[in-house]
Motif scaffolding. Sequence first.
Motif, PDB file in Angstrom:
ATOM      1  N   VAL A  27      93.579  82.523  60.165  1.00  0.00           N
ATOM      2  CA  VAL A  27      93.735  83.027  61.530  1.00  0.00           C
ATOM      3  C   VAL A  27      95.133  82.685  62.027  1.00  0.00           C
ATOM      4  N   LEU A  28      95.840  83.684  62.525  1.00  0.00           N
ATOM      5  CA  LEU A  28      97.165  83.507  63.099  1.00  0.00           C
ATOM      6  C   LEU A  28      97.083  83.886  64.576  1.00  0.00           C
ATOM      7  N   ALA A  29      97.552  83.014  65.456  1.00  0.00           N
ATOM      8  CA  ALA A  29      97.421  83.280  66.891  1.00  0.00           C
ATOM      9  C   ALA A  29      98.658  82.789  67.642  1.00  0.00           C
ATOM     10  N   GLY A  30      98.893  83.399  68.808  1.00  0.00           N
ATOM     11  CA  GLY A  30     100.011  82.979  69.640  1.00  0.00           C
ATOM     12  C   GLY A  30     100.479  84.069  70.571  1.00  0.00           C
ATOM     13  N   GLN A  31     101.773  84.018  70.926  1.00  0.00           N
ATOM     14  CA  GLN A  31     102.289  85.014  71.847  1.00  0.00           C
ATOM     15  C   GLN A  31     103.340  85.869  71.158  1.00  0.00           C
ATOM     16  N   SER A  32     104.424  86.263  71.837  1.00  0.00           N
ATOM     17  CA  SER A  32     105.292  87.328  71.333  1.00  0.00           C
ATOM     18  C   SER A  32     105.944  87.031  69.986  1.00  0.00           C
ATOM     19  N   ASN A  33     106.277  85.771  69.716  1.00  0.00           N
ATOM     20  CA  ASN A  33     106.898  85.493  68.424  1.00  0.00           C
ATOM     21  C   ASN A  33     105.891  85.484  67.282  1.00  0.00           C
ATOM     22  N   MET A  34     104.607  85.291  67.599  1.00  0.00           N
ATOM     23  CA  MET A  34     103.584  85.509  66.580  1.00  0.00           C
ATOM     24  C   MET A  34     103.362  87.009  66.393  1.00  0.00           C
ATOM     25  N   GLN A  35     103.464  87.776  67.477  1.00  0.00           N
ATOM     26  CA  GLN A  35     103.457  89.230  67.308  1.00  0.00           C
ATOM     27  C   GLN A  35     104.561  89.620  66.341  1.00  0.00           C
ATOM     28  N   GLY A  36     105.777  89.206  66.641  1.00  0.00           N
ATOM     29  CA  GLY A  36     106.927  89.473  65.784  1.00  0.00           C
ATOM     30  C   GLY A  36     107.730  90.665  66.244  1.00  0.00           C
ATOM     31  N   GLY A  78      96.439  92.839  69.642  1.00  0.00           N
ATOM     32  CA  GLY A  78      97.510  92.352  70.496  1.00  0.00           C
ATOM     33  C   GLY A  78      98.868  92.934  70.160  1.00  0.00           C
ATOM     34  N   ASN A  79      98.994  93.627  69.030  1.00  0.00           N
ATOM     35  CA  ASN A  79     100.284  94.204  68.630  1.00  0.00           C
ATOM     36  C   ASN A  79     100.874  95.074  69.729  1.00  0.00           C
ATOM     37  N   ASP A  80      99.994  95.829  70.394  1.00  0.00           N
ATOM     38  CA  ASP A  80     100.444  96.745  71.444  1.00  0.00           C
ATOM     39  C   ASP A  80     100.102  96.219  72.834  1.00  0.00           C
ATOM     40  N   GLY A  81      99.765  94.931  72.914  1.00  0.00           N
ATOM     41  CA  GLY A  81      99.444  94.332  74.193  1.00  0.00           C
ATOM     42  C   GLY A  81      98.002  94.514  74.624  1.00  0.00           C
ATOM     43  N   THR A  82      97.197  95.152  73.788  1.00  0.00           N
ATOM     44  CA  THR A  82      95.802  95.396  74.119  1.00  0.00           C
ATOM     45  C   THR A  82      94.913  94.749  73.059  1.00  0.00           C
ATOM     46  N   GLU A  83      93.618  95.021  73.178  1.00  0.00           N
ATOM     47  CA  GLU A  83      92.676  94.507  72.185  1.00  0.00           C
ATOM     48  C   GLU A  83      92.376  95.545  71.118  1.00  0.00           C
ATOM     49  N   GLN A  84      93.169  96.616  71.050  1.00  0.00           N
ATOM     50  CA  GLN A  84      92.971  97.622  70.005  1.00  0.00           C
ATOM     51  C   GLN A  84      93.264  96.999  68.639  1.00  0.00           C
ATOM     52  N   GLU A  85      92.359  97.229  67.706  1.00  0.00           N
ATOM     53  CA  GLU A  85      92.495  96.624  66.383  1.00  0.00           C
ATOM     54  C   GLU A  85      93.273  97.528  65.439  1.00  0.00           C
ATOM     55  N   GLY A  95     103.769  93.839  63.250  1.00  0.00           N
ATOM     56  CA  GLY A  95     104.477  93.127  64.306  1.00  0.00           C
ATOM     57  C   GLY A  95     104.215  93.824  65.626  1.00  0.00           C
ATOM     58  N   ALA A  96     104.969  93.445  66.658  1.00  0.00           N
ATOM     59  CA  ALA A  96     104.803  94.061  67.979  1.00  0.00           C
ATOM     60  C   ALA A  96     105.111  95.554  67.897  1.00  0.00           C
ATOM     61  N   LYS A 102     108.025  96.857  62.967  1.00  0.00           N
ATOM     62  CA  LYS A 102     108.401  95.449  62.990  1.00  0.00           C
ATOM     63  C   LYS A 102     107.467  94.596  62.138  1.00  0.00           C
ATOM     64  N   ILE A 103     107.954  93.399  61.873  1.00  0.00           N
ATOM     65  CA  ILE A 103     107.118  92.377  61.240  1.00  0.00           C
ATOM     66  C   ILE A 103     107.127  91.117  62.105  1.00  0.00           C
ATOM     67  N   GLY A 104     106.072  90.324  61.945  1.00  0.00           N
ATOM     68  CA  GLY A 104     106.023  88.969  62.478  1.00  0.00           C
ATOM     69  C   GLY A 104     105.868  88.020  61.312  1.00  0.00           C
ATOM     70  N   PRO A 105     105.443  86.794  61.558  1.00  0.00           N
ATOM     71  CA  PRO A 105     105.275  85.823  60.470  1.00  0.00           C
ATOM     72  C   PRO A 105     104.190  86.216  59.476  1.00  0.00           C
TER      73      PRO A 105
END
Length: 400
Positions: A27-36, A78-85, A95-96, A102-105
């Motif tokens: 499980v990976l969680a966090g805010q914008s830098n986890m989004q990437g 959360g990629n697009d700011g919503t709960e859409q999977e 990523g975001a 984009k990519i994140g971690p």
Amino acid sequence: MRTIVLVTLCLLLVDQLAAKDPLKIFVLAGQSNMQGHAQITTFDHVGMDPATAPILAEMRDADGSPRECDQVWISSIGNDGTEQEHHGRLTVGYGAHGRGTKIGPEFTFGIYMHKQLDEPILIIKTAWGGKSLHTDFRPPGAGPYKFSEQQLANLEKQGKDVEQIKADRVQATGLYYRLMIDHVNKVVGDLKRVYPDYDPDAGYEIAGFVWFQGWNDMVARDVYPNRDKPGGYDLYSRLLAQFIRDVRNDLSTPNLPFVIGVMGVGGPVDQYGPSQQRYKSTHDGFRKAMAAPASMPEFQGTVAAVLTENYWDAELEELKQRGGKIKAKSQELNKDTSLSRQQREEALAKFRAELYTPRELEVLKGSSNAAYHYNGSAKIMAQIGKGFAEAMADLSRPSN
């Protein structure tokens, strides 16, 4: 009789060899830098440094296209700011969303975690931009958010509706913690939906958790009024420790390996230049508060802190800062009414050529976002994801 025993033993051995290990879930969680926010247009920059070129080789297929992992799957919200999977095989694009792919971690975390385990894995990622631990991800065991007397006095002085603000905070408190846990439970409740090869007989194991968040807490002066002083962020340490306890409890994994990605925008504070000095004590104090749970006795051997400051690209940042001179030059040229548009453009191009070498212009292509998003640099983000995977692998190894 001996033949029967040998046959039985052989059959048992075959069964053991044929038995599959449980599916490992991270499980990976966090805010914008986890989004990437690292656009794939910055990938070439990863290969410009001999130290990171091998990482780029893992990120691309033989034809140079971004890699799609055969044995690493992902479900992300959360990629697009919503709960859409969004789910599928791990590749770029998790990523975001917006302004390019984009990519994140998660990208290099999945690649290197698979290399460590050499078996299929599933990543569940829940990350939303601009979310705090003190409110949005507040763990249930921390209790309700409480405004300080100073906060309430300031709100009243500003003529704000204090009772409405309190009510809104009650609604917001812990919302994203609950969304995170709910999504993990949704995915593991029907694993074949996101990982078609899942074998129910083998089962699954939630094998690790990575937390990469912090910006909104670091800048919350009202929540951390003494943030520039020693111990000013102690509340964050307490909240994060409770977060770890609650996640383990809610996911029924008492010793879940937990990696903390410590904020590192700007690089090591002891290398800060003159323009960064005003942030030094704040950044240093917050990073220590983030890393603190890894040193708590109850978490020894099961929680690790990864200092992302070690992956900061000082050269890229300096080149971006130098770019401010181009903006100033452009403003200067625009004020000169004796010049035509073409003459201004030619003069600016000449100034840019004098300011940067051809190599430096190539390096600049390694940035696609602001400094607080690690400059949208795939070179930085790829190293962070790899660092998370290596720390997780260390935590997961049996102790002697």
